[in-house]
Enzyme design. Structure first.
Site, short mmCIF file in Angstrom:
data_model
loop_
_atom_site.label_atom_id
_atom_site.label_comp_id
_atom_site.label_asym_id
_atom_site.label_seq_id
_atom_site.Cartn_x
_atom_site.Cartn_y
_atom_site.Cartn_z
N ARG A 18 -4.02 10.03 -7.85
CA ARG A 18 -3.21 8.79 -8.18
C ARG A 18 -3.34 8.40 -9.46
NH1 ARG A 18 -5.73 5.28 -3.81
NH2 ARG A 18 -4.78 3.57 -4.79
N ARG A 48 -7.86 2.38 4.00
CA ARG A 48 -6.50 2.80 3.35
C ARG A 48 -6.67 4.50 3.22
NH1 ARG A 48 -3.87 -0.34 -1.54
NH2 ARG A 48 -3.43 1.84 -2.35
N LYS A 107 -4.42 -5.52 -9.61
CA LYS A 107 -3.15 -6.21 -9.84
C LYS A 107 -2.81 -7.27 -8.50
CE LYS A 107 -0.85 -2.05 -9.62
NZ LYS A 107 -1.86 -1.23 -9.73
N ARG A 153 -13.41 0.01 -1.93
CA ARG A 153 -12.12 -0.39 -1.25
C ARG A 153 -11.92 0.49 0.10
NH1 ARG A 153 -6.62 -1.53 -4.14
NH2 ARG A 153 -6.24 0.64 -3.44
N ARG A 192 7.02 1.44 -11.77
CA ARG A 192 5.71 2.49 -12.09
C ARG A 192 6.26 3.64 -12.95
NH1 ARG A 192 2.59 0.71 -7.40
NH2 ARG A 192 0.58 2.13 -7.50
P1 ATP Z 1 -3.77 -1.48 -6.93
O1 ATP Z 1 -5.14 -1.38 -6.58
O2 ATP Z 1 -3.99 -1.89 -8.39
O3 ATP Z 1 -3.19 -2.70 -6.23
P2 ATP Z 1 -2.76 0.87 -5.95
O4 ATP Z 1 -2.26 2.03 -6.86
O5 ATP Z 1 -3.75 1.22 -5.30
O6 ATP Z 1 -2.67 -0.46 -7.06
P3 ATP Z 1 -0.28 0.15 -4.44
O7 ATP Z 1 0.39 -0.50 -5.51
O8 ATP Z 1 -0.66 -0.39 -3.16
O9 ATP Z 1 -1.73 0.61 -4.84
O10 ATP Z 1 0.50 1.51 -3.98
C1 ATP Z 1 -0.08 2.32 -3.06
C2 ATP Z 1 1.13 3.68 -3.15
O11 ATP Z 1 2.36 3.21 -2.79
C3 ATP Z 1 1.23 4.39 -4.61
O12 ATP Z 1 0.08 5.23 -4.73
C4 ATP Z 1 2.50 5.03 -4.36
O13 ATP Z 1 2.62 6.13 -3.51
C5 ATP Z 1 3.48 4.05 -3.37
N1 ATP Z 1 4.05 3.16 -4.36
C6 ATP Z 1 4.15 1.65 -4.46
N2 ATP Z 1 4.61 1.29 -5.50
C7 ATP Z 1 5.60 2.49 -6.02
C8 ATP Z 1 6.52 2.35 -6.90
N3 ATP Z 1 7.09 1.42 -7.65
N4 ATP Z 1 7.17 3.57 -7.10
C9 ATP Z 1 6.66 4.51 -6.21
N5 ATP Z 1 5.87 4.61 -5.34
C10 ATP Z 1 5.27 3.58 -5.36
MG MG Z 2 -2.26 -3.22 -4.78
#
Ligand code: ATP
Ligand code: MG
Length: 189
Positions: free
Chosen positions: A145, A134, A14, A128, A89
């Site tokens: 997740r 992270r 994303k 990553r 989400r």
């Molecule tokens: P990507 O790798 O596709 O960018 P990702 O799941 O690794 O996605 P982020 O979108 O950066 O990572 O989100 C990291 C964390 O932040 C999530 O696991 C969650 O705990 C929290 N978070 C982010 N957005 C939301 C949301 N809309 N609602 C609730 N928690 C969120």
């Molecule tokens: Mg992201």
């Protein structure tokens, strides 16, 4: 005004593809993950709360997350529009976004759903984690997740289908091809 939701499991790309879309369409990028990580880095009250959930692979509670999104959206005033990355989400978040935009006379044009096989998500996130540092990119938290994605976020696919806004995009293979497919979906939205 072009408002886009980019959706997909953790590690679906994303953030990477949002950058391409921002460059081409001049949108403002709102990544809720980036917003939360910035707060964690500052050590703010919000950051401290967010860390407790993120480190467990859990979502931040809807009421808090919706409040944060509202504030970020107010600051983002961009006549070109916004790309929402990582929000919504959950279904309550999608409903809140619909209301927030409607109050501004706007709506989501399209929901781009990046589809990536589970094994590939796992390897991408583990790799990553080696570079990003992270804390949530470790095998145990990644599993959690992915599980949270399936139970809480995947129902958004049907929700946006009912709105007539869901577009499935193949999220693996050549980066350029993925970007081209996303642009085409946006141009036909
Ligand atoms: P990507 O790798 O596709 O960018 P990702 O799941 O690794 O996605 P982020 O979108 O950066 O990572 O989100 C990291 C964390 O932040 C999530 O696991 C969650 O705990 C929290 N978070 C982010 N957005 C939301 C949301 N809309 N609602 C609730 N928690 C969120
Ligand atoms: Mg992201």
């Amino acid at each position: 005004m072009l408002n886009i939701v980019i959706f997909g499991a953790p590690g679906s790309g994303k953030g990477t593809q949002s950058a391409r879309i921002v460059e081409k369409y001049g949108l403002t990028h709102i990544s809720t993950g980036d917003v939360l990580r910035a707060e964690m880095k500052k050590g703010s009250e919000l950051g401290i709360i967010a860390k407790q959930y993120i480190d467990q692979g859990q979502l931040i509670p809807d009421d808090l997350m919706i409040h944060i999104l509202g504030e970020v959206l107010d600051k983002a005033a961009n006549p070109q529009g916004v790309i929402f990355d990582g929000f919504p989400r959950t279904i309550p978040q999608a409903e809140a976004l619909k209301t927030l935009l409607a109050e501004r006379g706007q709506e989501v044009a399209v929901m781009l759903d990046l589809e990536v096989p589970e094994e590939l998500l796992m390897t991408r996130l583990i790799n990553r984690g080696k570079e990003s540092g992270r804390a949530d990119d470790n095998e145990e938290t990644i599993q959690k997740r992915l599980q949270v994605y399936h139970t809480q976020s995947a129902p958004l696919i049907d929700w946006y289908k009912k709105e007539g806004k869901h577009r499935l995009i193949k999220g693996y293979g050549e980066l350029e091809q993925i970007a081209a497919d996303l642009f085409e979906a946006i141009d036909h939205s």
